[in-house]
Structures are given as structure tokens and as C-alpha cells.
Design an enzyme around this catalytic site. Structure first.
Site, PDB file in Angstrom:
ATOM      1  N   CYS A 141     -13.207 -26.646 -37.513  1.00  0.00           N
ATOM      2  CA  CYS A 141     -13.414 -26.396 -38.948  1.00  0.00           C
ATOM      3  C   CYS A 141     -12.244 -26.856 -39.812  1.00  0.00           C
ATOM      4  CB  CYS A 141     -13.678 -24.910 -39.181  1.00  0.00           C
ATOM      5  SG  CYS A 141     -12.235 -23.894 -38.842  1.00  0.00           S
TER       6      CYS A 141
ATOM      7  N   GLU B  81     -20.308 -14.370   5.702  1.00  0.00           N
ATOM      8  CA  GLU B  81     -19.418 -14.669   4.589  1.00  0.00           C
ATOM      9  C   GLU B  81     -20.105 -14.277   3.278  1.00  0.00           C
ATOM     10  OE1 GLU B  81     -16.653 -15.889   5.834  1.00  0.00           O
ATOM     11  OE2 GLU B  81     -15.580 -16.956   4.251  1.00  0.00           O
TER      12      GLU B  81
ATOM     13  N   ASP C 157       0.815  -1.212   0.000  1.00  0.00           N
ATOM     14  CA  ASP C 157       0.000   0.000   0.000  1.00  0.00           C
ATOM     15  C   ASP C 157       0.851   1.266   0.000  1.00  0.00           C
ATOM     16  OD1 ASP C 157      -2.168  -1.536   0.023  1.00  0.00           O
ATOM     17  OD2 ASP C 157      -2.916  -0.940   1.990  1.00  0.00           O
TER      18      ASP C 157
ATOM     19  N   LYS D  88     -18.304 -24.212   7.066  1.00  0.00           N
ATOM     20  CA  LYS D  88     -17.264 -23.188   6.911  1.00  0.00           C
ATOM     21  C   LYS D  88     -17.227 -22.807   5.434  1.00  0.00           C
ATOM     22  CE  LYS D  88     -12.594 -21.921   8.275  1.00  0.00           C
ATOM     23  NZ  LYS D  88     -12.160 -21.362   6.999  1.00  0.00           N
TER      24      LYS D  88
ATOM     25  N   TYR E 204       2.243   1.984  -3.343  1.00  0.00           N
ATOM     26  CA  TYR E 204       1.178   2.444  -4.222  1.00  0.00           C
ATOM     27  C   TYR E 204       0.854   3.905  -3.916  1.00  0.00           C
ATOM     28  CZ  TYR E 204      -3.296   2.718  -6.647  1.00  0.00           C
ATOM     29  OH  TYR E 204      -4.304   3.087  -7.493  1.00  0.00           O
ATOM     30  N   ASP E 205       0.706   4.193  -2.619  1.00  0.00           N
ATOM     31  CA  ASP E 205       0.364   5.557  -2.225  1.00  0.00           C
ATOM     32  C   ASP E 205       1.426   6.552  -2.670  1.00  0.00           C
ATOM     33  OD1 ASP E 205      -1.990   4.806  -1.129  1.00  0.00           O
ATOM     34  OD2 ASP E 205      -1.219   4.621   0.916  1.00  0.00           O
TER      35      ASP E 205
ATOM     36  N   ARG F  58     -12.707  -8.342   6.118  1.00  0.00           N
ATOM     37  CA  ARG F  58     -11.974  -8.699   7.324  1.00  0.00           C
ATOM     38  C   ARG F  58     -10.609  -8.016   7.369  1.00  0.00           C
ATOM     39  NH1 ARG F  58      -8.219 -12.355   8.924  1.00  0.00           N
ATOM     40  NH2 ARG F  58      -8.363 -13.046  11.080  1.00  0.00           N
TER      41      ARG F  58
HETATM   42  S1  IVH Z   1     -16.705 -17.543  12.872  1.00  0.00           S
HETATM   43  C1  IVH Z   1     -15.019 -16.870  16.064  1.00  0.00           C
HETATM   44  N1  IVH Z   1     -18.234 -18.965  11.308  1.00  0.00           N
HETATM   45  O1  IVH Z   1     -13.504 -18.682   8.525  1.00  0.00           O
HETATM   46  C2  IVH Z   1     -15.136 -15.992  14.947  1.00  0.00           C
HETATM   47  N2  IVH Z   1     -16.202 -18.121  10.427  1.00  0.00           N
HETATM   48  O2  IVH Z   1     -10.807 -18.934   9.869  1.00  0.00           O
HETATM   49  C3  IVH Z   1     -14.448 -16.493  13.738  1.00  0.00           C
HETATM   50  N3  IVH Z   1     -15.827 -18.676   8.064  1.00  0.00           N
HETATM   51  O3  IVH Z   1     -12.478 -15.334   8.615  1.00  0.00           O
HETATM   52  C4  IVH Z   1     -15.301 -16.577  12.570  1.00  0.00           C
HETATM   53  N4  IVH Z   1     -17.683 -19.795   7.768  1.00  0.00           N
HETATM   54  O4  IVH Z   1     -14.060 -16.057   6.772  1.00  0.00           O
HETATM   55  C5  IVH Z   1     -17.082 -18.270  11.414  1.00  0.00           C
HETATM   56  N5  IVH Z   1     -19.690 -20.236  10.008  1.00  0.00           N
HETATM   57  C6  IVH Z   1     -18.556 -19.544  10.128  1.00  0.00           C
HETATM   58  C7  IVH Z   1     -17.667 -19.390   9.049  1.00  0.00           C
HETATM   59  C8  IVH Z   1     -16.483 -18.677   9.248  1.00  0.00           C
HETATM   60  C9  IVH Z   1     -16.573 -19.367   7.198  1.00  0.00           C
HETATM   61  C10 IVH Z   1     -14.511 -18.094   7.772  1.00  0.00           C
HETATM   62  C11 IVH Z   1     -14.420 -16.620   8.012  1.00  0.00           C
HETATM   63  C12 IVH Z   1     -13.269 -16.421   8.958  1.00  0.00           C
HETATM   64  C13 IVH Z   1     -12.531 -17.717   8.813  1.00  0.00           C
HETATM   65  C14 IVH Z   1     -11.835 -18.052  10.104  1.00  0.00           C
END
Ligand code: IVH
Length: 694
Positions: free
Chosen positions: A428, A189, A44, A133, A47-48, A154
Site C-alpha cells: 500500500c 512413524e 528433566d 524411511k 525442570y522437576d 521412541r
Molecule cells: S525400523 C530395526 N523402518 O528411522 C528397527 N524405521 O534410524 C528400527 N524410520 O527411529 C526401525 N521409517 O524413526 C524402521 N520403515 C522404517 C522407518 C524407520 C523411518 C525411522 C524410525 C527410527 C529411525 C531409525
């Protein structure tokens, strides 16, 4: 003043102009790496520094400012921002420790028991929430008095990037909620579903653009776009999984927080279960693992959270990971199988793409038969031959990849020959060509190659282009095979009777199709330019070209240097566009479409004319009826200009619901503020009096 001094000064001026041009090019390159490819080459700060140097040059000599300079409005749309602003999170966004086996999961539960025992809590009765997840991008949504105010990525967990403009295009994210606390933060997410991801990649491949590796990259690349018009074209979804800061709102259990979210309009996955004890957790994780391949979205594990919020508080955080949650990670999904054949497919621009036909093998719950091989160089780099045993990978990637030959292959003798792109087009049979330095070998027979025409016409009728309902790749293929059409222009000569002769078409569906084709003649000029299938002309560039050149004749008369004055088009791209436009087949297609009545001009007055000529607008907040796109179209059609930031040069700010800092700035600068009704009034009657501030 001596002539020598003049020369020295003008040489210096020339140097400054060169430097500014070079800086613009570098900034554009790095912005693309950062925002589009999500793969920055510099930090960054660097870039800046480049950005500030350009700004200083332009400030010292305004003659150096070009309309497409990165210091000016980027992307050109109303929802565009010039950079993603950095924003501190209200509470840090944590990450998760991993468990890669049952044993590691049990260890985690034991660690929690030990920790709580030290706190004087013996034998806690754990309930756990097991959530998918999702493989996307973590997002923090901030609602003030129930209105979405800000969405932040994030980032590093402490500071993220403001991507609100793009989140407003995601229908799964509520813009407003009822009975909300004064300040509420919802975490979840942003992701792209598998069908949407596949469709997007197909469209990109057809447009000759690079494809995304996996839905996560596609979501990340989209959500971090500067121009929300781009994000709006790429369908994103959202799952909520956590309540963050919530003034005056408390929950005894995490599962209650999820219920609350669901009841307030947030999408919460309905397969999320509360289970008791670690046996059930393991069973649940294995269950998700087994169903992984049949879900509409990618997951790379299961997040297991302690349900009791008081226990969560007691357990606390180690480093960046909460003690009370863990990510059960699925095992990597690679398999060895046989590479049966390398097949070549012809793309929209004649480019030949290799892919692998494999002996079917189950990988991560899905049977894999085909895998991408990217391009010829990729084949050579990986040293793959037909007949090899190869390692196939599905690691969060939907489209499986061939990683390499299996380890035993290299020592084997009698392997097949090194694969080469075919010397004749697989569609072709025309001899193929490869330009020096090019990535792809091509079929040069643009007009006569059925494979290319299929790709081109598929693109022509697709959403975002001519948007002809009821005409998909299947139908296009059948019309081509039956000889009913040879190019896109022939679509306009189809009659219902000829279509009904094909199997699967009734009179009703044929009539509807003919009507849809007829309607498409009215598509805006920008979309027609996109539909033509010109390399480097995507949806946004099509719109920008239409806005700048107004008619096909002006565009055809323009030299590459003039084309390069269009926002988002550099000199090299302008040359490619110029050459493509002047290709004989392209000229034929344009003439044929024009003859059949397809739009070849932008409606409304040219820039500088019309009731709102030279008036500059900024849109902010959500209008009751008009979308931003529609409001922009109406304003530009009346000769006005829409920019993204409020300055002394702004004539009107059109403010809707949840207007933010732009409205405040307008008020400070004394710029006229309109609501939607005021805008409609202005569009109808023109400005009655000079607006304040000018
Ligand atoms: S909770 C405790 N819940 O996983 C708070 N995260 O490795 C932490 N993620 O940055 C997050 N599904 O991008 C949580 N059901 C879920 C999730 C989830 C995907 C991702 C999220 C986070 C990363 C953590």
C-alpha cells in the site's frame, strides 16, 4: 505480636508470592521450549526441581495457587495432561546404521554373510524388504485385547513419553482392531504430509506465530503437546512398519508381518517391495531416491531389512543397531544458484517477511524458485545480497532455505548493497515502521493495506475460524480487487448478484457461498474471537477467552490484569491482547460484525450457573457418539467444568470404551461413574440427587 514481626512475616509472604510467580513464569517458559518448540534449555531433573519447589510453596500456602499455575490443569481441555509421563518400552526401540553409498550397502551385506558364516550358515539367500524411511517420529502403539491402550514416543529407545491423548486424534491410527493377540505392539512413524505441513505453516505465519522448519519438527511438536485439542487441529498421519511384542503371533517373514498389519487396518505403504539380492536393493533405493520429490511425504532414505525373521534372529543386534537392517541415506540436497531478488511480503499484522527469488534449480528432485529468508536479522547474519551465488538447501525441509553465499562470493568485489526492509509497504506504499527491539519492520496501515486485509480476511474465513466453505485465498483476493469487500465485515453484505458478475461464479456457486457466509454468523464466540485476527489469540486462546468473559462487552471492559487470569495467558500477552482489542480499527470491525448479526457472546449460562453449576467432570475413554470436544461443550454449556485428572473434588467421571486408570481411580475414590447415556440424562434433567463422594 509485634508490628515488626508482622512486617517481617508479610515481607516473607511477599517473597514467597514473588518466588511462586517467578517459578510459574520459568516453568511455563521451559514447558514451551520442551513441548511446543521441541528444543529444551534445561534437563528433566532441573525442570522437576523447579516444579517441586512451586508445588511446595503452593502446598504450604494454598492462597498462592493461581488457576493457570503449571501445577494445575494445563491447557484446560479434557484431553489435556499436565506432563508427558515417562514409560519404559516393552522391547527397546532400536536405531539404524547408515549406508551412504552403494559401496557401503554392499559392505553391509558382506558383513552379514561373514557373521552368518561364523554361525555355520553358508551362502544365505537373502530377500530384502525396502521401505521408505519416513522423516517423522517413531512411535510404539500398545494394544490390549485389540484396544489401543497406549502410544509412546521412541525417547532414548528404552524409555519414551506417553502421548496417547494426542494419538487418539490421528485417524490413521486404529483405536481398535479385530482378531488381535491379547498384547500387541505396533511400531511405525507419525508424520505430517507435505500438503498438511504447508497449510499448517501458512496458518501459523498468518496468525503471526513461528513456522515449523520441516514436517518432522511439526509432527514432533504436535505429538508432544499437552493439550490434545491443539494436536487435533494439526493433521498427523501414520505409517506402520514393524510388529513388536505380539503374544502368540509369529511371522516367518517381515513382509508377512506388514501384510498382517495392512489386513488389520494399519496404514502400510503400498510401494514397499520385497527384492532378492543386493543388485535389486540398490536399484530399489535409487528408485526411491528419484521419486523422492514427488511423494506426499518427506523421506530421508530407504530402510532395508532382511525379510527372513529367523535370519534376523541369528544376525542379532550390535549396540543399538540391528545387524539385519540398514538405512540407505540420500545424499544431501544442496545446490548453488543465483539469488535474483529479495522480495518482501506483508503479513496479517503488517509484518514484512523477506523471501528469495532464485534462478530455478533442481534440488533433491524438486525445482526450487523461492526460498525463505525468515527475517531481517537472518539476512544480515547470512550476509546475503541480490545477485549473489548462494547455497540452497533442502535437507528434509520442504521449504528450501538459503544457507549462505557460495564460498567464492565473499572475495568478490562489486556485490549488491546490503538489503534493507523497504521504507514503504510493498502493498500500500505507506511508510513502514520498526519498533525498538522488534523482529519485524511493519506496515502500520492495518485497515487500508490490501496486502494485510487479504491476509486478515483469508484468516477470518479459514477453517477453525469462521470456516466459510467456498471462500479461499483466491476468491478473497478477487473480491478485494473487484472492490466488493474492503474488510471481513463486508463479506456479510455480499449478494449473489454481485458475485455472479465475477468470472468463474455461477448462480449456484454464488448462492451457496452467500449461504455459507450467512451460516458463519452462528460460529461459536471463541471462533469469532480467533477469526478477528488479534495477535496472540489463537484457536485455543479464543475459546478460553470466550469461556471466561462470555460476551464481547465484558471482554472489552476487562483490564489487562483480568485478561491475564485466563488460562494460558500471561501478563505481557494480556497487555498485547488488550491493546489490539482497543485499536480503533478493531473496534470498528467488531461493531460492524455485531451489526451484521455475528455471534458476540458465548451460549449457555455463565460459570457458576446452569443445571450443572460447580459440578466437575473428567472424561475418559471413547464415548460411542459424542467426541470429547462435543461432550465438553455440552457440559460447559450446562455450567459444568471439565478437568483432566480425577481427585476427591471430581463429581463425575464419564467413561467410554477403553477407559483406563482414571476409571480405576474414580472407583477407588467412590466418584460417580457415568456412561454416555448417563451423561445425556444428566444434561437433560440435571442431577436428581447429590452424587456419591460429595
Ligand atoms: S525400523 C530395526 N523402518 O528411522 C528397527 N524405521 O534410524 C528400527 N524410520 O527411529 C526401525 N521409517 O524413526 C524402521 N520403515 C522404517 C522407518 C524407520 C523411518 C525411522 C524410525 C527410527 C529411525 C531409525
Amino acid at each position: 505480636m509485634s508490628a515488626g514481626g508482622d512486617r517481617a512475616r508479610s515481607a516473607e509472604a511477599g517473597d514467597r508470592a514473588d518466588r511462586a510467580a517467578r517459578l510459574r513464569e520459568q516453568l511455563r517458559h521451559h514447558a514451551r521450549r520442551y513441548y511446543e518448540l521441541d528444543d529444551p534449555e534445561i534437563g528433566d531433573d532441573e525442570y522437576d526441581a523447579l516444579y517441586r519447589e512451586l508445588q511446595a510453596l503452593e502446598d504450604a500456602d494454598p492462597g498462592l495457587v493461581t488457576p493457570d499455575s503449571p501445577t494445575q490443569v494445563v491447557g484446560g481441555g479434557p484431553q489435556a495432561v499436565s506432563r508427558l509421563e515417562k514409560v519404559a518400552h516393552l522391547q527397546p526401540m532400536l536405531s539404524l546404521a547408515n549406508a551412504r553409498s552403494e559401496a557401503e550397502l554392499r559392505d553391509w551385506v558382506q558383513r552379514m554373510r561373514n557373521h552368518l558364516a561364523r554361525e555355520g550358515i553358508e551362502d544365505p539367500a537373502f530377500s530384502f524388504v525396502c521401505e521408505p524411511k519416513i522423516d517423522g517420529l517413531a512411535m510404539s502403539l500398545r494394544y490390549v485385547d485389540g484396544v489401543l491402550e497406549r502410544g509412546v514416543t521412541r525417547g532414548d529407545g528404552t524409555i519414551g513419553e506417553d502421548v496417547t491423548h494426542n494419538l487418539r486424534t490421528i485417524t490413521a491410527i486404529p483405536q481398535r482392531i479385530e482378531d488381535a493377540p491379547a498384547l500387541l505392539e505396533v511400531r511405525g512413524e507419525v508424520y505430517m504430509s507435505l500438503p498438511d505441513f504447508q497449510a499448517l505453516n501458512e496458518r501459523r505465519a498468518e496468525a503471526g506465530e513461528s513456522t515449523f522448519m520441516n514436517p518432522r519438527n511439526a509432527a514432533a511438536g504436535t505429538v508432544r503437546q499437552l493439550d490434545a485439542a491443539l494436536a487435533a487441529q494439526r493433521p498427523l498421519s501414520f505409517w506402520a512398519y514393524q510388529v513388536g511384542v505380539a503374544q502368540g503371533l509369529t511371522f516367518a517373514r517381515h513382509s508377512q508381518a506388514l501384510e498382517w498389519l495392512r489386513a488389520h487396518g494399519f496404514p502400510v505403504n503400498d510401494q514397499i517391495a520385497v527384492v532378492e539380492g543386493e543388485e535389486q536393493v540398490v536399484a530399489r533405493c535409487l528408485d526411491w531416491q528419484a521419486r523422492r520429490g514427488s511423494l506426499e511425504f518427506e523421506i530421508d532414505g530407504v530402510v532395508v531389512k532382511v525379510d527372513d525373521v529367523e535370519l534376523q534372529r541369528r544376525l542379532g543386534v550390535v549396540g543399538r543397531d540391528p545387524r539385519w537392517a540398514i538405512a540407505w541415506k540420500f545424499p544431501p540436497t544442496t545446490k548453488v544458484t543465483k539469488l535474483l531478488r529479495i522480495v518482501w511480503n506483508v503479513g496479517k499484522f503488517g509484518d514484512l517477511h523477506p523471501f528469495a527469488e532464485l534462478e530455478p534449480v533442481p534440488v533433491g528432485g524438486v525445482t526450487v524458485k523461492l526460498a525463505t529468508l525468515h527475517n531481517e536479522e537472518d539476512l544480515v547474519r547470512k550476509d546475503l545480497r541480490e545477485g549473489d551465488d548462494v547455497i540452497v538447501l533442502r535437507a528434509g525441509d520442504v521449504i528450501p532455505q538459503v544457507v549462505s553465499p557460495a564460498p567464492h562470493v565473499a572475495q568478490r568485489s562489486g556485490r549488491g548493497p546490503v538489503p534493507r526492509p523497504p521504507s514503504r509497504c510493498p502493498s500500500c506504499d505507506t511508510p513502514t515502521v520498526k519498533a525498538p527491539g522488534a523482529v519485524f519492520t511493519r506496515c502500520p496501515n492495518r485497515k487500508g493495506c490490501p496486502g494485510q486485509q487479504w491476509q486478515l480476511i483469508k484468516h477470518f474465513v479459514s477453517r477453525g475460524a469462521m470456516d466459510i466453505d467456498g471462500l479461499g485465498e483466491l476468491q478473497v483476493g478477487r473480491f478485494l480487487d473487484a472492490g466488493l469487500i474492503a474488510t471481513a465485515a463486508d463479506l456479510y453484505d455480499l449478494d449473489g448478484e454481485r458475485i455472479t458478475r465475477l468470472e468463474g461464479f455461477g448462480e449456484v456457486s454464488a448462492t451457496r457461498l452467500v449461504q455459507a457466509i450467512e451460516r458463519s454468523k452462528q460460529a461459536p464466540f471463541g471462533r469469532v474471537l480467533f477469526a478477528l485476527g488479534i495477535e496472540e489469540v489463537g484457536f485455543v486462546t479464543g475459546r478460553n477467552l470466550a469461556q471466561r468473559f462470555r460476551t464481547i462487552d465484558t471482554l472489552l471492559a476487562a483490564q489487562p490484569q483480568e485478561i491475564a487470569q485466563t488460562p494460558g495467558i500471561g501478563e505481557n500477552t494480556a497487555t498485547v491482547i488488550y491493546e489490539q482489542l482497543h485499536d480503533d480499527d478493531m473496534l470498528d470491525l467488531i461493531a460492524a460484525l455485531r451489526e451484521r448479526g455475528v455471534t458476540m457472546a458465548q451460549e449457555g449460562p455463565p460459570p457458576g450457573e446452569g443445571p450443572l453449576a460447580d459440578r466437575t467432570f473428567v472424561l475418559t475413554g471413547t464415548l460411542p457418539d459424542l467426541t470429547r470436544e462435543q461432550a465438553t461443550e455440552r457440559i460447559t454449556a450446562a455450567g459444568g467444568r471439565v478437568t483432566s485428572s480425577v481427585s476427591g473434588k471430581t463429581d463425575y467421571v464419564v467413561a467410554g470404551e477403553a477407559a483406563g486408570t482414571k476409571l480405576a481411580k474414580a472407583e477407588r475414590l467412590g466418584v460417580s461413574v457415568l456412561d454416555e447415556a448417563g451423561l445425556l440424562e444428566l444434561l437433560e434433567h440435571g442431577p436428581a440427587a447429590e452424587p456419591a463422594g460429595s
